[in-house]
Scaffold this motif. Structure first.
Motif, PDB file in Angstrom:
ATOM      1  N   ASN A 155       0.831  -1.219   0.000  1.00 13.71           N
ATOM      2  CA  ASN A 155       0.000   0.000   0.000  1.00 13.71           C
ATOM      3  C   ASN A 155       0.864   1.267   0.000  1.00 13.71           C
ATOM      4  OD1 ASN A 155      -2.448   1.369  -0.060  1.00 13.71           O
ATOM      5  ND2 ASN A 155      -2.549   1.529   2.173  1.00 13.71           N
ATOM      6  N   HIS A 156       1.849   1.277  -0.875  1.00 11.73           N
ATOM      7  CA  HIS A 156       2.764   2.412  -1.083  1.00 11.73           C
ATOM      8  C   HIS A 156       3.787   2.604   0.034  1.00 11.73           C
ATOM      9  CE1 HIS A 156       0.898   3.990  -4.737  1.00 11.73           C
ATOM     10  NE2 HIS A 156      -0.278   3.770  -4.171  1.00 11.73           N
ATOM     11  N   ILE A 157       3.748   1.799   1.070  1.00 12.81           N
ATOM     12  CA  ILE A 157       4.739   1.925   2.150  1.00 12.81           C
ATOM     13  C   ILE A 157       5.878   0.945   1.895  1.00 12.81           C
ATOM     14  CG2 ILE A 157       5.172   1.691   4.624  1.00 12.81           C
ATOM     15  CD1 ILE A 157       2.238   2.451   5.086  1.00 12.81           C
ATOM     16  N   LEU A 158       7.094   1.481   1.849  1.00 10.74           N
ATOM     17  CA  LEU A 158       8.272   0.663   1.581  1.00 10.74           C
ATOM     18  C   LEU A 158       8.860   0.127   2.880  1.00 10.74           C
ATOM     19  CD1 LEU A 158      10.067   2.883  -1.107  1.00 10.74           C
ATOM     20  CD2 LEU A 158       8.658   0.857  -1.513  1.00 10.74           C
ATOM     21  N   SER A 159       9.402  -1.081   2.791  1.00 14.72           N
ATOM     22  CA  SER A 159      10.073  -1.695   3.932  1.00 14.72           C
ATOM     23  C   SER A 159      11.157  -2.612   3.405  1.00 14.72           C
ATOM     24  CB  SER A 159       9.067  -2.476   4.798  1.00 14.72           C
ATOM     25  OG  SER A 159       8.471  -3.512   4.031  1.00 14.72           O
ATOM     26  N   LYS A 160      11.916  -3.197   4.310  1.00 12.90           N
ATOM     27  CA  LYS A 160      12.933  -4.175   3.939  1.00 12.90           C
ATOM     28  C   LYS A 160      12.671  -5.459   4.722  1.00 12.90           C
ATOM     29  CE  LYS A 160      16.783  -1.121   2.655  1.00 12.90           C
ATOM     30  NZ  LYS A 160      17.112  -1.636   1.327  1.00 12.90           N
ATOM     31  N   ASN A 161      12.459  -6.553   3.989  1.00 11.55           N
ATOM     32  CA  ASN A 161      12.334  -7.861   4.637  1.00 11.55           C
ATOM     33  C   ASN A 161      12.924  -8.915   3.709  1.00 11.55           C
ATOM     34  OD1 ASN A 161      10.346  -8.532   2.695  1.00 11.55           O
ATOM     35  ND2 ASN A 161       8.730  -7.648   3.968  1.00 11.55           N
ATOM     36  N   LYS A 162      12.623 -10.164   3.949  1.00 17.10           N
ATOM     37  CA  LYS A 162      13.223 -11.243   3.150  1.00 17.10           C
ATOM     38  C   LYS A 162      12.768 -11.211   1.692  1.00 17.10           C
ATOM     39  CE  LYS A 162      13.769 -14.421   7.053  1.00 17.10           C
ATOM     40  NZ  LYS A 162      13.327 -15.713   7.653  1.00 17.10           N
ATOM     41  N   ASN A 163      11.600 -10.666   1.434  1.00 23.61           N
ATOM     42  CA  ASN A 163      11.047 -10.663   0.076  1.00 23.61           C
ATOM     43  C   ASN A 163      11.058  -9.258  -0.518  1.00 23.61           C
ATOM     44  OD1 ASN A 163      10.305 -13.491   0.143  1.00 23.61           O
ATOM     45  ND2 ASN A 163       8.688 -12.882   1.571  1.00 23.61           N
ATOM     46  N   CYS A 164      12.253  -8.755  -0.747  1.00 25.12           N
ATOM     47  CA  CYS A 164      12.392  -7.423  -1.345  1.00 25.12           C
ATOM     48  C   CYS A 164      12.342  -7.552  -2.870  1.00 25.12           C
ATOM     49  CB  CYS A 164      13.694  -6.765  -0.898  1.00 25.12           C
ATOM     50  SG  CYS A 164      13.708  -6.309   0.837  1.00 25.12           S
ATOM     51  N   ASN A 165      11.160  -7.380  -3.429  1.00 24.59           N
ATOM     52  CA  ASN A 165      10.951  -7.602  -4.863  1.00 24.59           C
ATOM     53  C   ASN A 165      10.927  -6.322  -5.689  1.00 24.59           C
ATOM     54  OD1 ASN A 165      10.743 -10.449  -4.762  1.00 24.59           O
ATOM     55  ND2 ASN A 165       8.646 -10.280  -3.974  1.00 24.59           N
ATOM     56  N   TYR A 166      11.122  -5.174  -5.030  1.00 26.99           N
ATOM     57  CA  TYR A 166      11.037  -3.910  -5.751  1.00 26.99           C
ATOM     58  C   TYR A 166      12.403  -3.212  -5.797  1.00 26.99           C
ATOM     59  CZ  TYR A 166       6.016  -4.349  -5.953  1.00 26.99           C
ATOM     60  OH  TYR A 166       4.741  -4.797  -6.230  1.00 26.99           O
ATOM     61  N   ILE A 167      12.726  -2.702  -6.982  1.00 24.16           N
ATOM     62  CA  ILE A 167      13.990  -2.014  -7.223  1.00 24.16           C
ATOM     63  C   ILE A 167      13.727  -0.514  -7.328  1.00 24.16           C
ATOM     64  CG2 ILE A 167      15.920  -1.752  -8.853  1.00 24.16           C
ATOM     65  CD1 ILE A 167      15.214  -4.580  -9.892  1.00 24.16           C
ATOM     66  N   TYR A 168      14.570   0.283  -6.699  1.00 29.17           N
ATOM     67  CA  TYR A 168      14.510   1.736  -6.864  1.00 29.17           C
ATOM     68  C   TYR A 168      14.978   2.085  -8.276  1.00 29.17           C
ATOM     69  CZ  TYR A 168      15.824   6.645  -6.452  1.00 29.17           C
ATOM     70  OH  TYR A 168      15.962   7.996  -6.673  1.00 29.17           O
ATOM     71  N   THR A 169      14.214   2.896  -8.984  1.00 31.11           N
ATOM     72  CA  THR A 169      14.492   3.171 -10.399  1.00 31.11           C
ATOM     73  C   THR A 169      15.449   4.340 -10.634  1.00 31.11           C
ATOM     74  OG1 THR A 169      12.620   4.691 -10.568  1.00 31.11           O
ATOM     75  CG2 THR A 169      12.193   2.357 -11.082  1.00 31.11           C
ATOM     76  N   GLY A 170      15.698   5.145  -9.598  1.00 25.70           N
ATOM     77  CA  GLY A 170      16.503   6.342  -9.810  1.00 25.70           C
ATOM     78  C   GLY A 170      15.669   7.591  -9.997  1.00 25.70           C
ATOM     79  N   CYS A 171      14.387   7.527  -9.612  1.00 26.88           N
ATOM     80  CA  CYS A 171      13.490   8.690  -9.679  1.00 26.88           C
ATOM     81  C   CYS A 171      12.789   8.827  -8.338  1.00 26.88           C
ATOM     82  CB  CYS A 171      12.471   8.507 -10.798  1.00 26.88           C
ATOM     83  SG  CYS A 171      11.142   9.733 -10.834  1.00 26.88           S
ATOM     84  N   GLN A 172      12.841  10.010  -7.754  1.00 30.35           N
ATOM     85  CA  GLN A 172      12.144  10.251  -6.489  1.00 30.35           C
ATOM     86  C   GLN A 172      11.682  11.694  -6.418  1.00 30.35           C
ATOM     87  OE1 GLN A 172      14.790  10.105  -2.984  1.00 30.35           O
ATOM     88  NE2 GLN A 172      16.539  10.316  -4.360  1.00 30.35           N
ATOM     89  N   ILE A 173      10.679  11.928  -5.616  1.00 30.51           N
ATOM     90  CA  ILE A 173      10.238  13.283  -5.293  1.00 30.51           C
ATOM     91  C   ILE A 173      10.505  13.472  -3.806  1.00 30.51           C
ATOM     92  CG2 ILE A 173       8.355  14.955  -5.345  1.00 30.51           C
ATOM     93  CD1 ILE A 173       6.931  13.098  -7.349  1.00 30.51           C
ATOM     94  N   ILE A 174      11.137  14.571  -3.466  1.00 33.17           N
ATOM     95  CA  ILE A 174      11.431  14.824  -2.056  1.00 33.17           C
ATOM     96  C   ILE A 174      11.117  16.269  -1.687  1.00 33.17           C
ATOM     97  CG2 ILE A 174      13.228  13.052  -1.913  1.00 33.17           C
ATOM     98  CD1 ILE A 174      15.294  15.400  -1.963  1.00 33.17           C
ATOM     99  N   ASN A 175      10.791  16.453  -0.425  1.00 33.13           N
ATOM    100  CA  ASN A 175      10.727  17.779   0.164  1.00 33.13           C
ATOM    101  C   ASN A 175      12.031  18.007   0.911  1.00 33.13           C
ATOM    102  OD1 ASN A 175      10.125  19.754   2.488  1.00 33.13           O
ATOM    103  ND2 ASN A 175       8.296  19.946   1.220  1.00 33.13           N
ATOM    104  N   LYS A 176      12.546  19.213   0.862  1.00 38.40           N
ATOM    105  CA  LYS A 176      13.851  19.478   1.463  1.00 38.40           C
ATOM    106  C   LYS A 176      13.875  19.236   2.967  1.00 38.40           C
ATOM    107  CE  LYS A 176      13.334  24.530   1.858  1.00 38.40           C
ATOM    108  NZ  LYS A 176      13.894  25.814   1.371  1.00 38.40           N
ATOM    109  N   VAL A 177      12.716  19.172   3.591  1.00 40.31           N
ATOM    110  CA  VAL A 177      12.659  18.952   5.039  1.00 40.31           C
ATOM    111  C   VAL A 177      13.289  17.619   5.445  1.00 40.31           C
ATOM    112  CG1 VAL A 177      10.368  17.866   5.080  1.00 40.31           C
ATOM    113  CG2 VAL A 177      11.158  19.153   7.073  1.00 40.31           C
ATOM    114  N   ILE A 178      13.252  16.623   4.546  1.00 43.12           N
ATOM    115  CA  ILE A 178      13.769  15.305   4.937  1.00 43.12           C
ATOM    116  C   ILE A 178      15.303  15.277   5.010  1.00 43.12           C
ATOM    117  CG2 ILE A 178      11.747  14.149   3.954  1.00 43.12           C
ATOM    118  CD1 ILE A 178      13.592  13.031   1.766  1.00 43.12           C
ATOM    119  N   LEU A 179      15.939  16.337   4.507  1.00 47.96           N
ATOM    120  CA  LEU A 179      17.398  16.425   4.589  1.00 47.96           C
ATOM    121  C   LEU A 179      17.863  17.294   5.750  1.00 47.96           C
ATOM    122  CD1 LEU A 179      18.204  16.986   0.800  1.00 47.96           C
ATOM    123  CD2 LEU A 179      18.162  14.822   2.030  1.00 47.96           C
ATOM    124  N   SER A 180      16.938  17.984   6.376  1.00 44.87           N
ATOM    125  CA  SER A 180      17.297  19.010   7.359  1.00 44.87           C
ATOM    126  C   SER A 180      17.961  18.452   8.620  1.00 44.87           C
ATOM    127  CB  SER A 180      16.064  19.827   7.746  1.00 44.87           C
ATOM    128  OG  SER A 180      15.074  18.981   8.324  1.00 44.87           O
TER     129      SER A 180
END
Length: 227
Positions: A155-180
């Protein structure tokens, strides 16, 4: 309003090509990776592009200076040392009052087929009032079959477990607050993501496109042979 394209890396896995040419300027189907990325951004209607550079930066600057009709493109050098992905983004963000950014790695072979999915991704980001959103793809759609998955997604929430079937593509949207909260000058975006994973607040958006990533010289030769 602004897209960031990360162009500072050494591209060591593509030696000997990258000893003379920076990875973003490698051509596939007579188009450089960087040009394909810029072309996609322009088609999204984003008017401002900021690139970071470090390795062989003069070649990227020369390339950008010759472009016309692709909006306002600004080249920002990492400085005395390469700042890694997170540091590079943070260094760019300091140069603008914008809050939200589309960030692209030109290692992926972007094409106009991605326009629809990125526009949908932007709308979802706005509607859900998020501060991060990563485009991911199921590893079954990866041209490079050697990739392990980076994340699981529910449901759009990413996590890491034994079944990591999704690859990051190199595209993201971020707000600068997450780097602060990160005070280091040099750091990876993985550090930012790991902080978000701890409280289930790293979000994903699934792409339906074939994922073609210029991983190394082996994939480069395969792409040339098949195209």
């Amino acid at each position: 309003e602004t897209a960031i394209i990360l162009c500072a890396g050494y591209g060591k896995r593509l030696n000997p090509i990258t000893l003379e040419v920076p990875k973003p300027l490698i051509k596939i189907k007579n188009k450089s990776l960087l040009f394909s990325t810029i072309e996609l951004v322009a088609n999204l209607g984003i008017k401002r592009i900021k690139l970071n550079t470090y390795y062989l930066s003069h070649q990227i600057e020369d390339f950008v200076n010759k472009l016309e009709n692709y909006g306002k493109i600004e080249v920002i050098n990492d400085g005395e040392e390469i700042l890694d992905t997170g540091g590079g983004v943070k260094n760019i963000i300091k140069t603008t009052t914008d809050e939200n950014f589309l960030v692209l790695n030109p290692d992926t072979l972007w094409n106009l087929g991605y326009k629809k999915i990125i526009l949908e991704m932007i709308e979802y980001y706005k509607y859900e009032n998020l501060n991060n959103l990563l485009m991911v793809v199921h590893k079954s759609k990866s041209y490079d079959t050697r990739f392990d998955g980076d994340f699981s997604m529910d449901n759009h929430i990413l996590s890491k477990n034994k079944n990591c079937n999704y690859i990051y593509t190199g595209c993201q949207i971020i707000n600068k607050v997450i780097l602060s909260s990160i005070k280091d000058k040099k750091f990876s975006m993985n550090e930012v993501w790991n902080n978000k994973l701890k409280n289930s607040s790293l979000f994903g958006f699934e792409s339906d496109q074939e994922f073609v990533h210029l991983t190394d010289i082996e994939i480069y030769k395969k792409l040339l042979k098949n195209n």
